[in-house]
Each structure stands twice: as structure tokens, then as C-alpha cells.
Design a protein around this motif. Structure first.
Motif, PDB file in Angstrom:
ATOM      1  N   GLY A 202       0.808  -1.203   0.000  1.00 25.44           N
ATOM      2  CA  GLY A 202       0.000   0.000   0.000  1.00 25.44           C
ATOM      3  C   GLY A 202       0.842   1.254   0.000  1.00 25.44           C
ATOM      4  O   GLY A 202       2.052   1.218   0.286  1.00 25.44           O
ATOM      5  N   PHE A 203       0.234   2.407  -0.318  1.00 25.79           N
ATOM      6  CA  PHE A 203       0.975   3.667  -0.302  1.00 25.79           C
ATOM      7  C   PHE A 203       1.508   3.913   1.101  1.00 25.79           C
ATOM      8  O   PHE A 203       0.784   3.805   2.085  1.00 25.79           O
ATOM      9  N   LEU A 204       2.808   4.218   1.207  1.00 22.71           N
ATOM     10  CA  LEU A 204       3.517   4.368   2.475  1.00 22.71           C
ATOM     11  C   LEU A 204       3.425   3.106   3.326  1.00 22.71           C
ATOM     12  O   LEU A 204       3.549   3.156   4.545  1.00 22.71           O
TER      13      LEU A 204
ATOM     14  N   ASP B 211       8.784  10.544  10.577  1.00 23.56           N
ATOM     15  CA  ASP B 211       7.758  11.557  10.350  1.00 23.56           C
ATOM     16  C   ASP B 211       8.099  12.398   9.133  1.00 23.56           C
ATOM     17  O   ASP B 211       9.248  12.477   8.692  1.00 23.56           O
ATOM     18  N   HIS B 212       7.075  13.080   8.611  1.00 26.06           N
ATOM     19  CA  HIS B 212       7.313  14.027   7.522  1.00 26.06           C
ATOM     20  C   HIS B 212       8.325  15.077   7.986  1.00 26.06           C
ATOM     21  O   HIS B 212       8.250  15.576   9.106  1.00 26.06           O
ATOM     22  N   PRO B 213       9.280  15.465   7.138  1.00 20.44           N
ATOM     23  CA  PRO B 213      10.381  16.322   7.599  1.00 20.44           C
ATOM     24  C   PRO B 213       9.969  17.721   8.032  1.00 20.44           C
ATOM     25  O   PRO B 213      10.664  18.334   8.842  1.00 20.44           O
TER      26      PRO B 213
ATOM     27  N   ARG C 132       5.345  14.673  12.020  1.00 17.68           N
ATOM     28  CA  ARG C 132       4.296  13.778  12.509  1.00 17.68           C
ATOM     29  C   ARG C 132       4.116  12.636  11.525  1.00 17.68           C
ATOM     30  O   ARG C 132       4.419  12.756  10.340  1.00 17.68           O
ATOM     31  N   ASP C 133       3.609  11.529  12.052  1.00 14.47           N
ATOM     32  CA  ASP C 133       3.350  10.345  11.241  1.00 14.47           C
ATOM     33  C   ASP C 133       2.020  10.525  10.514  1.00 14.47           C
ATOM     34  O   ASP C 133       0.994  10.779  11.150  1.00 14.47           O
ATOM     35  N   LEU C 134       2.041  10.400   9.194  1.00 13.41           N
ATOM     36  CA  LEU C 134       0.830  10.602   8.403  1.00 13.41           C
ATOM     37  C   LEU C 134       0.024   9.326   8.226  1.00 13.41           C
ATOM     38  O   LEU C 134      -1.150   9.386   7.849  1.00 13.41           O
ATOM     39  N   THR C 135       0.646   8.189   8.480  1.00 13.17           N
ATOM     40  CA  THR C 135      -0.005   6.932   8.104  1.00 13.17           C
ATOM     41  C   THR C 135      -1.198   6.589   8.986  1.00 13.17           C
ATOM     42  O   THR C 135      -2.086   5.853   8.569  1.00 13.17           O
TER      43      THR C 135
ATOM     44  N   ALA D  19       6.670  11.426  -7.874  1.00 14.78           N
ATOM     45  CA  ALA D  19       5.221  11.425  -7.708  1.00 14.78           C
ATOM     46  C   ALA D  19       4.833  11.030  -6.284  1.00 14.78           C
ATOM     47  O   ALA D  19       3.987  11.683  -5.648  1.00 14.78           O
ATOM     48  N   ALA D  20       5.433   9.974  -5.764  1.00 14.66           N
ATOM     49  CA  ALA D  20       5.115   9.523  -4.411  1.00 14.66           C
ATOM     50  C   ALA D  20       5.447  10.593  -3.384  1.00 14.66           C
ATOM     51  O   ALA D  20       4.677  10.832  -2.433  1.00 14.66           O
ATOM     52  N   THR D  21       6.576  11.259  -3.562  1.00 12.25           N
ATOM     53  CA  THR D  21       6.986  12.287  -2.602  1.00 12.25           C
ATOM     54  C   THR D  21       6.042  13.480  -2.642  1.00 12.25           C
ATOM     55  O   THR D  21       5.702  14.059  -1.597  1.00 12.25           O
ATOM     56  N   LEU D  22       5.584  13.870  -3.824  1.00 11.54           N
ATOM     57  CA  LEU D  22       4.663  14.997  -3.924  1.00 11.54           C
ATOM     58  C   LEU D  22       3.296  14.659  -3.339  1.00 11.54           C
ATOM     59  O   LEU D  22       2.643  15.513  -2.735  1.00 11.54           O
ATOM     60  N   VAL D  23       2.865  13.416  -3.468  1.00 15.20           N
ATOM     61  CA  VAL D  23       1.642  12.990  -2.782  1.00 15.20           C
ATOM     62  C   VAL D  23       1.848  13.063  -1.273  1.00 15.20           C
ATOM     63  O   VAL D  23       0.962  13.527  -0.524  1.00 15.20           O
ATOM     64  N   TYR D  24       3.005  12.625  -0.814  1.00 11.70           N
ATOM     65  CA  TYR D  24       3.367  12.708   0.608  1.00 11.70           C
ATOM     66  C   TYR D  24       3.316  14.155   1.097  1.00 11.70           C
ATOM     67  O   TYR D  24       2.796  14.453   2.182  1.00 11.70           O
ATOM     68  N   GLU D  25       3.831  15.076   0.285  1.00  9.40           N
ATOM     69  CA  GLU D  25       3.787  16.499   0.620  1.00  9.40           C
ATOM     70  C   GLU D  25       2.337  16.970   0.731  1.00  9.40           C
ATOM     71  O   GLU D  25       1.992  17.737   1.645  1.00  9.40           O
ATOM     72  N   TYR D  26       1.512  16.547  -0.212  1.00 12.57           N
ATOM     73  CA  TYR D  26       0.099  16.933  -0.169  1.00 12.57           C
ATOM     74  C   TYR D  26      -0.558  16.445   1.111  1.00 12.57           C
ATOM     75  O   TYR D  26      -1.289  17.192   1.781  1.00 12.57           O
ATOM     76  N   LEU D  27      -0.334  15.200   1.469  1.00 10.02           N
ATOM     77  CA  LEU D  27      -0.944  14.650   2.678  1.00 10.02           C
ATOM     78  C   LEU D  27      -0.510  15.433   3.915  1.00 10.02           C
ATOM     79  O   LEU D  27      -1.312  15.661   4.826  1.00 10.02           O
TER      80      LEU D  27
END
Length: 299
Positions: free
Chosen positions: A12-14, A60-62, A66-69, A285-293
Motif C-alpha cells: 500500500g501507499f507508504l 515523520d514528515h520532515p 508527525r506520522d501521516l499513516t 510522484a510519491a513524494t509529492l503525494v506525501y507532501e500533499y498529505l
């Protein structure tokens, strides 16, 4: 560093295994690319983006720390009608409609139309931040009315978006004068890739925020990110690459400047891994989705 190595993390994603469609944000793939006008292959984009996202799970996101998952689910891929554009778009809309906050991995850009139809059901016409090399407001795509180059033509005409609250960033491909004129006449703001390079990220963030408005005054916003907004040096794995595009750091910094907007959904489209090298497009692409989240999910 403990736990499972990134290369062995679940698919799954992340690495998310939760499949709850009522999660704060829901990832879904749409393996659809029959509306593309150049190189096909984006049907394999969802799988490639999920695989590359495993690189992002070691903490966590830099910037958000925090943990987004914990607030995320990945419900797998939507059903499509093989070989049938119109029927596939209907299926995508039907599956997207019940989900409160959907983050979609494409797939070619035609999938954004049914996704916007689903968002408009809930929120009315939304504001849009559209990253792309192309305006995607052509009346048709070489005779296909719902091709990937026509998504925002239909979205505007159907009242799914508020064109006065729509801004396109990274535009640089050739476009017919009548198409460009029509787009501007609707009230859409266009920022070329050259303007990003010349004016800098901070100025472009100001322009985007001025168009979208604040969370209190601007209403719902949607992010549509075609990976060919990036220069092919950073994203070769796409169907319609155009030189002179954004660098990954520019796209990342632009997204980080959009905190506080009322985002209600996102799509990441046109990743075609067959043309990629060393997963650099999928990782971008994955990193930019991560940024969006990180900017869209409540803390």
C-alpha cells in the motif's frame, strides 16, 4: 533503525494496509490510460507510485514532524471498463463519490474529470491548483471528446470548478491561440514554467494563494498534478514530456507553501513507469503525494 526494511514493506501507499474508505484520507489507484494522446503506460502508474513510496516511511514528515499513516487508508484500485472511455469515467465517478477525501494515483489525466464530478457533488464548484505542462482545455483530444487533453474544458463547462479560482502552474507546451484565449476568458490564471524559474517559488506561492483564497474565504480546493509539470530530467517516465519544466525542489517547495488551503482531494497522474529510469519519476510522484498529505491532513 528498526523494523521492516523499506524494500520489504507492504504494497500500500507508504506501506499502509488499512482499507477503511472512511479514513481521513483515502488512497485509490486508477489504472487507466486509454485517453492518452502520445505514449501509453500510465495504467501502471499506481503500482509504481506505491512501490516508490516505500522510501518515505522511515519517520515523520520532515516539515510536519508527525506520522501521516495513522489517518490514511489505501483501498486499492478502482474498477474500470476495459477499452471504454465513457464507461470508465462513469465507473470512476461512482466509486469516488462516497469517499470524503480522496487522493488518486493515475492513470492518465482524463480521470480527473470524474473525480471533479464527485467532488462537486459534495462541495459545489471547487478551486483548482493544476500543475502541468499543458493547459488541458482543448475541446477534444484528436476527436476523442474525453481525452486527457480535454479534462478542464469539460470541468469548466460542467460547472465543476470555479475558473476564477483555478490556476495552472508549469505550462509550457505549444497551444492553439483559440484554446489559450478561451481558457483565459473563463478566468483561469496561467503561470508558465518560465515564470516560476524567473520569479521564484515565493512569488508563485503568493499568486496561487491569491487565486485560491484562504481557507475561510476561498472555499474548497482541489490539487491536480500531472507529473509532466516536472522537467523530463526529473520525470522522464511520462507520456507527453516537455522540456523546460519544474525541478522537483520547486514543485516540493510550492506545495509546502500552500498550507491552510481547504483541500478536499488530489490526483497524481501520467506516471508511465515503462519510460522511467531508476524509479525517479515514481519517487517524485510519491513524494509529492506525501507532501500533499502533510499539508491537507489535520494535525
Amino acid at each position: 533503525m528498526t523494523g521492516t526494511p523499506t524494500f520489504a514493506i507492504a504494497g500500500g501507499f507508504l506501506g499502509v494496509t488499512r482499507r477503511d474508505p472512511d479514513a481521513a484520507a483515502v488512497i485509490a489507484g486508477v489504472p487507466f490510460d486509454i485517453a492518452t494522446t502520445n505514449r501509453p503506460g500510465a495504467r501502471f502508474g499506481p503500482e509504481a507510485i506505491r512501490r516508490a513510496s516505500r522510501m518515505l516511511v522511515d519517520g515523520d514528515h520532515p516539515t510536519q514532524r508527525r506520522d501521516l499513516t495513522g489517518k490514511l487508508a489505501d483501498i486499492g484500485d478502482f474498477e474500470i471498463a476495459l477499452g471504454d472511455v465513457a464507461a470508465s469515467l462513469e465507473l470512476i465517478e461512482r466509486q469516488a463519490a462516497p469517499i470524503r477525501h480522496l487522493v488518486t494515483l493515475g492513470g492518465d489525466h482524463a480521470i480527473a474529470l470524474p473525480l471533479l464530478r464527485a467532488r462537486a457533488r459534495r462541495h459545489g464548484p471547487v478551486g483548482v491548483v493544476h500543475f502541468d505542462a499543458h493547459v488541458d482545455t482543448w475541446p477534444d483530444s484528436f476527436g476523442q471528446p474525453y481525452g486527457h487533453g480535454s479534462v478542464f474544458y469539460h470541468a469548466i463547462r460542467e460547472g465543476l470548478v470555479d475558473p476564477r479560482r483555478m490556476i495552472q502552474v508549469g505550462i509550457r507546451s505549444p497551444v492553439q491561440k483559440e484554446v489559450l484565449d478561451w481558457t483565459l476568458q473563463q478566468g483561469v490564471s496561467i503561470v508558465s514554467a518560465q515564470e516560476v524559474h524567473e520569479q521564484g517559488v515565493a512569488r508563485i506561492v503568493e499568486r496561487i494563494r491569491a487565486v485560491l483564497g484562504s481557507e475561510k474565504t476561498g472555499g474548497a480546493a482541489y490539487l491536480s498534478f500531472d507529473i509532466d509539470a516536472l522537467d523530463p530530467a526529473f520525470a522522464p517516465g511520462t507520456g507527453t514530456p516537455e522540456i523546460g519544466g519544474l525541478a522537483t525542489w520547486q514543485a516540493q517547495a510550492l506545495l509546502r507553501g500552500l498550507g491552510g488551503l481547504n483541500f478536499v482531494g488530489m490526483d497524481m497522474v501520467e506516471v508511465a513507469p515503462v519510460y522511467d529510469h531508476a524509479e525517479i519519476t515514481a519517487l517524485a510522484a510519491a513524494t509529492l503525494v506525501y507532501e500533499y498529505l502533510a499539508l491537507a491532513l489535520p494535525a
